[in-house]
Design an enzyme around this catalytic site. Structure first.
Site, PDB file in Angstrom:
ATOM      1  N   LYS A  58     -21.914  10.382   7.279  1.00 17.67           N
ATOM      2  CA  LYS A  58     -22.867  11.021   6.569  1.00 17.67           C
ATOM      3  C   LYS A  58     -24.119  10.198   6.360  1.00 17.67           C
ATOM      4  O   LYS A  58     -25.467  10.702   6.157  1.00 17.67           O
ATOM      5  CB  LYS A  58     -22.048  10.695   5.036  1.00 17.67           C
ATOM      6  CG  LYS A  58     -21.150  11.881   4.687  1.00 17.67           C
ATOM      7  CD  LYS A  58     -20.139  11.444   3.599  1.00 17.67           C
ATOM      8  CE  LYS A  58     -19.172  12.443   3.666  1.00 17.67           C
ATOM      9  NZ  LYS A  58     -18.033  11.908   2.832  1.00 17.67           N
ATOM     10  N   GLN A 102     -16.409   8.658  -2.287  1.00 13.43           N
ATOM     11  CA  GLN A 102     -15.643   8.968  -1.417  1.00 13.43           C
ATOM     12  C   GLN A 102     -14.262   9.164  -1.941  1.00 13.43           C
ATOM     13  O   GLN A 102     -13.492   8.059  -2.486  1.00 13.43           O
ATOM     14  CB  GLN A 102     -15.869   8.077  -0.254  1.00 13.43           C
ATOM     15  CG  GLN A 102     -14.877   8.216   1.138  1.00 13.43           C
ATOM     16  CD  GLN A 102     -15.373   9.588   1.718  1.00 13.43           C
ATOM     17  OE1 GLN A 102     -16.735   9.690   1.992  1.00 13.43           O
ATOM     18  NE2 GLN A 102     -14.424  10.388   2.128  1.00 13.43           N
ATOM     19  N   ASP A 125     -21.045  17.028  -4.617  1.00 17.24           N
ATOM     20  CA  ASP A 125     -19.664  17.406  -3.941  1.00 17.24           C
ATOM     21  C   ASP A 125     -19.147  18.610  -4.887  1.00 17.24           C
ATOM     22  O   ASP A 125     -18.036  19.079  -4.333  1.00 17.24           O
ATOM     23  CB  ASP A 125     -18.538  16.062  -4.301  1.00 17.24           C
ATOM     24  CG  ASP A 125     -18.087  15.833  -3.067  1.00 17.24           C
ATOM     25  OD1 ASP A 125     -18.358  16.429  -1.734  1.00 17.24           O
ATOM     26  OD2 ASP A 125     -17.277  14.717  -2.932  1.00 17.24           O
TER      27      ASP A 125
END
Ligand code: NAD
Length: 287
Positions: A58, A102, A125
């Site tokens: 990322k 994460q 997200d």
């Protein structure tokens, strides 16, 4: 692999690179106008090697399109309050546009509490209940990245969705449920399947679009696939050190119109949608 001439194995990495180029041009235009670069913050808890590797990918992807990224790393012993304090700091930071925590988190930490702590505007997200609710209502929102990437693959391959039979295997909040909603919004008739579904193979055989987000290696066999179907393999499972998808990719050759491979398929598109959501969050903050 020797693909049948009838089945296109989707080059998800190539598609992702095309979209990243477009995003890079958008970022460059903002920089040329004297504005700061969009910035993604990633929070990593613990030392899971897979998570560390995803975060590295990322960071690299952000850099390549001219975006900033920051990382906050906490030990695996961090408490929920420790994580919420970091999220709060990032929420207040005007230089941060998107926040990604994460997963997986340590067992003692509630992923729901963490998802709810992220400001909805920075929830790139798409896991905050407000974004999930907007998605349910068909309102503009940050859409979870993997489902957004799947819809983009179907769009770029001009797979007709209106009136199509779509079967989604898996009902997670991060893939199965949101992709089902997105397909339904495009007027597909969606069947959601899961571990208790009866006659999974029979339902799959009716699917014009088949999305497998399960985590069971090679669950979907060639003879489960309707001729000409679009098959999207989301699953990634490590089997004896090798990554394996939910679809028997070789078995579906000659049955499917398109199939995404488990490597360089949906994965690169997921990261790309994360970049896209962050650029959108940044542009929303300018408005
Ligand atoms: P999950 O792991 O939370 O849940 C799995 C789902 O599959 C459940 O809904 C369960 O009911 C269903 N299921 C389990 N066994 C089944 C069976 N035998 N038949 C039918 N359904 C069954 O789901 P998830 O988080 O969406 O992850 C699914 C897979 O997708 C995993 O392999 C994960 O690693 C992968 N994944 C990949 C990406 C990517 O970007 N490539 C992103 C997210 C998830």
């Amino acid at each position: 692999m020797n693909p049948s001439p009838q089945t296109v194995v989707v080059d998800g990495l190539g598609l992702a690179q095309e979209i990243r180029k477009e995003l890079g041009e958008t970022v460059a235009a903002h920089l040329a106008a004297g504005r700061r670069a969009p910035c993604l913050a990633v929070v990593l808890v613990g030392d899971d090697p897979a998570s560390a590797s995803y975060i590295k990918g990322k960071r690299r992807a952000c850099k390549r399109i001219g975006m900033e990224s920051v990382e906050r790393t906490l030990p695996g012993t961090a408490s929920q309050d420790d994580i919420l304090a970091v999220v709060d700091e990032l929420n207040r930071n005007d230089g941060v546009d998107g926040i990604l925590v994460q997963l997986p988190l340590p067992e003692a930490v509630s992923p729901h509490a963490v998802a709810e702590a992220v400001l909805p505007a920075k929830d790139v997200d798409g896991l905050h209940p407000l974004n999930a609710g907007h998605l349910l209502h068909g309102q503009p929102c940050h859409v979870p990245c993997t489902p957004a990437g799947i819809l983009e693959i179907l769009r770029r391959f001009e797979i007709p969705l209106e009136g199509a039979n779509a079967v989604v295997i898996g009902r997670s909040a991060i893939v199965g449920k949101p992709v089902s909603l997105l397909l339904q919004q495009q007027n597909a008739t969606v069947t959601m399947c899961h571990s208790r579904t009866r006659d999974l193979a029979g339902l799959c055989r009716e699917a014009d679009i088949l999305v497998a987000a399960v985590g069971v290696p090679r669950l979907v066999k060639g003879d489960w696939v309707k001729p000409g179907a679009a098959v999207i393999d989301v699953g990634v499972t490590s089997v004896a050190g090798e990554l394996v998808g939910d679809v028997d990719t070789e078995g579906v050759q000659g049955h499917a119109k398109i199939v995404t491979p488990h490597r360089r398929g949906v994965g690169p598109m997921t990261i790309t949608m994360l970049l896209g959501n962050t650029v959108t969050a940044y542009e929303d903050s300018l408005a």
